[in-house]
Every structure is written in C-alpha cells, then in structure tokens.
Design a protein around this motif. Sequence first.
Motif: not given
Length: 115
Positions: A8-9, A47-48, A51, A54-55, A81, A84, A109, A111
């Motif tokens: 993702r990132c 983190q991803c 994220s 949670m998204g 968590n 992250a 942005t 996700g």
Amino acid sequence: MENMRCLRCNRELEAGHKSVALYMFAQTVGVKPRQKSTAHRISFCPQCSVSLAMGPPPEGALNMAAWDMIRDLVGSDPALNQAAWENLSGILGLLPATGTDGAARSAPTGGYFEF
Ligand SMILES: [Zn+2]
C-alpha cells in the motif's frame, strides 16, 4: 533475499520487521493434471494493516477476502496496533517541530489493494 515492500505505501519491510503477509496461490480443482501456480507473498506494514482494517470495505471480491483476513488479525489482538503506534511515534519523533502541518505526510489516500 529480496526486499519486501508494503503493497500500500511501498515502505520497505526489512527482515524481522513487523508486518502482515498474505500468501496466495492458485490451483486447479477437478482438472487433470492438477496445476498449481507459484505462491505470491503480499506484505503490509502495521500502519497500513490497521488503517485498512479500520477503513471501509474495498471493492472487488478478492480485495474483500484480503480485507476480511486483515481485519481478523487486527481485531483479534492489539499487538499489530501497538506496532503501528510505535512506528508512528518513531516517525513523529523524527519530524521537525514546525507546528500544525503534521498531517501533510504523503500517505496514499486510496486504501485499496491492487492485485
Ligand atoms: Zn504500508
């Protein structure tokens, strides 16, 4: 060994770093001879992972399946968590104290997974 990157990132995930790995392979069923694709490994940094979990649900059946699995992991234990959070604190600690634009990091942005 190849360097793993977060899908993702694109953050580099060095060996021993915390991450979530999804393994995927395809296999024929009821067809002879049985064929099996090579296994692919897809990684997400903590983190991803958090994220994404949670998204909102992503589009596409395959993305949904992966999202469900990541939610399963993130939701069942706070360890990811925590990882992250630790990474985030580390990054924030490295940022210059310029005030209020802490959110201006270039995190993607979208996700969604891209298979
Ligand atoms: Zn990432």
